[in-house]
Scaffold this motif. Structure first.
Motif, PDB file in Angstrom:
ATOM      1  N   SER A  67      38.510  24.522  37.607  1.00 20.86           N
ATOM      2  CA  SER A  67      37.694  25.307  36.674  1.00 20.86           C
ATOM      3  C   SER A  67      36.621  26.139  37.226  1.00 20.86           C
ATOM      4  CB  SER A  67      37.335  24.614  35.398  1.00 20.86           C
ATOM      5  OG  SER A  67      36.343  23.704  35.811  1.00 20.86           O
ATOM      6  N   ARG A  68      36.215  25.806  38.425  1.00 19.73           N
ATOM      7  CA  ARG A  68      35.106  26.438  39.073  1.00 19.73           C
ATOM      8  C   ARG A  68      35.490  27.053  40.267  1.00 19.73           C
ATOM      9  NH1 ARG A  68      30.218  23.863  36.813  1.00 19.73           N
ATOM     10  NH2 ARG A  68      30.671  22.270  35.421  1.00 19.73           N
ATOM     11  N   VAL A  69      36.709  27.354  40.749  1.00 24.15           N
ATOM     12  CA  VAL A  69      36.791  27.933  41.781  1.00 24.15           C
ATOM     13  C   VAL A  69      37.838  29.017  41.508  1.00 24.15           C
ATOM     14  CG1 VAL A  69      36.312  26.109  43.565  1.00 24.15           C
ATOM     15  CG2 VAL A  69      38.653  26.441  42.513  1.00 24.15           C
ATOM     16  N   GLY A  70      38.392  29.828  42.447  1.00 22.62           N
ATOM     17  CA  GLY A  70      39.411  30.753  42.384  1.00 22.62           C
ATOM     18  C   GLY A  70      40.027  31.117  43.908  1.00 22.62           C
ATOM     19  N   ALA A  71      41.481  31.769  43.719  1.00 24.66           N
ATOM     20  CA  ALA A  71      42.236  32.014  44.787  1.00 24.66           C
ATOM     21  C   ALA A  71      41.273  32.724  45.880  1.00 24.66           C
ATOM     22  CB  ALA A  71      43.381  32.845  44.488  1.00 24.66           C
ATOM     23  N   GLY A  72      40.300  33.625  45.391  1.00 26.12           N
ATOM     24  CA  GLY A  72      39.401  34.096  46.299  1.00 26.12           C
ATOM     25  C   GLY A  72      38.377  33.402  47.136  1.00 26.12           C
ATOM     26  N   ASP A  73      38.546  32.015  46.843  1.00 29.89           N
ATOM     27  CA  ASP A  73      37.596  31.364  47.668  1.00 29.89           C
ATOM     28  C   ASP A  73      38.471  30.606  48.675  1.00 29.89           C
ATOM     29  OD1 ASP A  73      35.333  31.459  45.677  1.00 29.89           O
ATOM     30  OD2 ASP A  73      36.244  29.976  44.279  1.00 29.89           O
ATOM     31  N   TYR A  74      39.532  30.912  48.765  1.00 31.33           N
ATOM     32  CA  TYR A  74      40.390  30.059  50.010  1.00 31.33           C
ATOM     33  C   TYR A  74      41.485  31.052  50.549  1.00 31.33           C
ATOM     34  CZ  TYR A  74      38.686  26.079  47.312  1.00 31.33           C
ATOM     35  OH  TYR A  74      37.647  25.357  46.843  1.00 31.33           O
ATOM     36  N   ASP A  75      41.912  30.785  51.512  1.00 29.83           N
ATOM     37  CA  ASP A  75      43.111  31.521  52.394  1.00 29.83           C
ATOM     38  C   ASP A  75      44.319  30.999  52.062  1.00 29.83           C
ATOM     39  OD1 ASP A  75      41.030  33.046  53.966  1.00 29.83           O
ATOM     40  OD2 ASP A  75      40.325  31.384  54.756  1.00 29.83           O
ATOM     41  N   ALA A  76      44.555  29.640  51.773  1.00 26.59           N
ATOM     42  CA  ALA A  76      45.887  29.155  51.355  1.00 26.59           C
ATOM     43  C   ALA A  76      45.637  27.875  50.593  1.00 26.59           C
ATOM     44  CB  ALA A  76      46.337  28.694  52.700  1.00 26.59           C
ATOM     45  N   LEU A  77      46.828  27.595  50.045  1.00 27.19           N
ATOM     46  CA  LEU A  77      46.929  26.216  49.090  1.00 27.19           C
ATOM     47  C   LEU A  77      47.988  25.351  49.195  1.00 27.19           C
ATOM     48  CD1 LEU A  77      46.033  25.142  46.100  1.00 27.19           C
ATOM     49  CD2 LEU A  77      47.812  26.750  45.060  1.00 27.19           C
ATOM     50  N   VAL A  78      47.687  24.205  49.263  1.00 30.33           N
ATOM     51  CA  VAL A  78      48.507  23.101  49.457  1.00 30.33           C
ATOM     52  C   VAL A  78      48.575  22.145  48.251  1.00 30.33           C
ATOM     53  CG1 VAL A  78      49.402  21.060  50.675  1.00 30.33           C
ATOM     54  CG2 VAL A  78      48.393  22.957  51.762  1.00 30.33           C
ATOM     55  N   ARG A 100      49.075  30.323  40.275  1.00 27.04           N
ATOM     56  CA  ARG A 100      49.533  31.769  40.017  1.00 27.04           C
ATOM     57  C   ARG A 100      48.803  32.830  40.761  1.00 27.04           C
ATOM     58  NH1 ARG A 100      49.025  32.069  34.699  1.00 27.04           N
ATOM     59  NH2 ARG A 100      50.728  31.114  34.218  1.00 27.04           N
ATOM     60  N   ASP A 101      47.475  32.730  40.701  1.00 28.09           N
ATOM     61  CA  ASP A 101      46.446  33.799  41.455  1.00 28.09           C
ATOM     62  C   ASP A 101      47.010  33.639  42.990  1.00 28.09           C
ATOM     63  OD1 ASP A 101      45.382  34.532  39.046  1.00 28.09           O
ATOM     64  OD2 ASP A 101      43.544  33.382  39.394  1.00 28.09           O
ATOM     65  N   PHE A 102      47.100  32.733  43.543  1.00 30.34           N
ATOM     66  CA  PHE A 102      47.444  32.475  44.945  1.00 30.34           C
ATOM     67  C   PHE A 102      48.611  33.322  45.242  1.00 30.34           C
ATOM     68  CE2 PHE A 102      44.537  29.371  45.563  1.00 30.34           C
ATOM     69  CZ  PHE A 102      44.069  29.368  46.822  1.00 30.34           C
ATOM     70  N   VAL A 103      49.567  33.322  44.425  1.00 30.63           N
ATOM     71  CA  VAL A 103      50.990  33.999  44.682  1.00 30.63           C
ATOM     72  C   VAL A 103      50.630  35.308  44.547  1.00 30.63           C
ATOM     73  CG1 VAL A 103      53.341  34.213  44.012  1.00 30.63           C
ATOM     74  CG2 VAL A 103      52.206  31.812  44.188  1.00 30.63           C
ATOM     75  N   GLN A 104      50.069  35.874  43.289  1.00 35.42           N
ATOM     76  CA  GLN A 104      49.864  37.162  42.954  1.00 35.42           C
ATOM     77  C   GLN A 104      48.969  37.749  44.283  1.00 35.42           C
ATOM     78  OE1 GLN A 104      48.171  37.074  38.934  1.00 35.42           O
ATOM     79  NE2 GLN A 104      50.629  37.027  38.215  1.00 35.42           N
ATOM     80  N   ALA A 105      48.115  37.204  44.659  1.00 39.36           N
ATOM     81  CA  ALA A 105      47.229  37.719  45.926  1.00 39.36           C
ATOM     82  C   ALA A 105      47.914  37.615  47.171  1.00 39.36           C
ATOM     83  CB  ALA A 105      46.091  36.995  45.963  1.00 39.36           C
TER      84      ALA A 105
END
Length: 181
Positions: A67-78, A100-105
């Protein structure tokens, strides 16, 4: 692999019930390749891992709450699996939105075993070829994915694998994919 991911920041999204080996091995591979890896969860403190569905594994410290982070804080997701972990994640709207935000970005996303359940919930499977643990495959098909039975599949920045036996191939692929992102 050393240094291949230097300067990259990767989120591992997991909750209580995560399959221990599916958290530990990808995290280790990413760190050995030079990535900064943070464990992101639905709550602070620690999460309880599992060895299978019955035996408790290690507890892991949470670095950040979803709840305190977003996709913009990271380069990739596992997203690791375990049957309980993705079920916990897919009912948390912050976790679903994060994926969803990772995929959309157009940032790379990887999920193994039961982990793709949250990809279904985030409605990001449609039009992609994916794989997973057998019990998740109908959900992936119903969500518009083309499901194949292969140890690791990458399609449009999304990497998926079937089970812990596939971890060597999964770890190698995500390091390569995240380096090329």
């Amino acid at each position: 692999m050393a240094g291949q991911l230097s300067g990259r920041k990767v989120a591992v999204l997991a909750a209580d019930g995560v399959e221990r080996v599916e958290l530990v091995q990808p995290r280790q591979a990413l760190e050995e390749a030079g990535a900064q890896v943070e464990l992101v969860s639905t709550h602070g403190g620690q999460i309880q891992s599992m060895n299978g569905d019955i035996d408790k594994g290690d507890r892991f410290d949470v670095d950040r709450e979803v709840s305190r982070v977003g996709a913009g804080d990271y380069d990739a997701l596992v997203v690791p699996g375990g049957t309980i972990n993705p079920d916990q994640l897919r009912v948390n709207q912050d976790a679903v939105g994060f994926v969803r935000d990772f995929v959309q970005a157009d940032k790379p996303v990887a999920a193994i075993c039961h982990g793709p359940w949250i990809l279904v919930e985030a409605d990001v499977v449609r039009g992609r070829t994916v794989t997973s643990y057998p019990s998740v495959r109908t959900d992936l098909t119903n969500a518009g994915g083309t499901v194949v039975d292969q140890e690791v599949v990458t399609d449009q920045g999304m990497t998926t694998s079937r089970n812990p036996d596939d971890l060597p191939a999964f770890c190698e692929r995500i390091v390569d994919e995240f380096a090329g992102a």
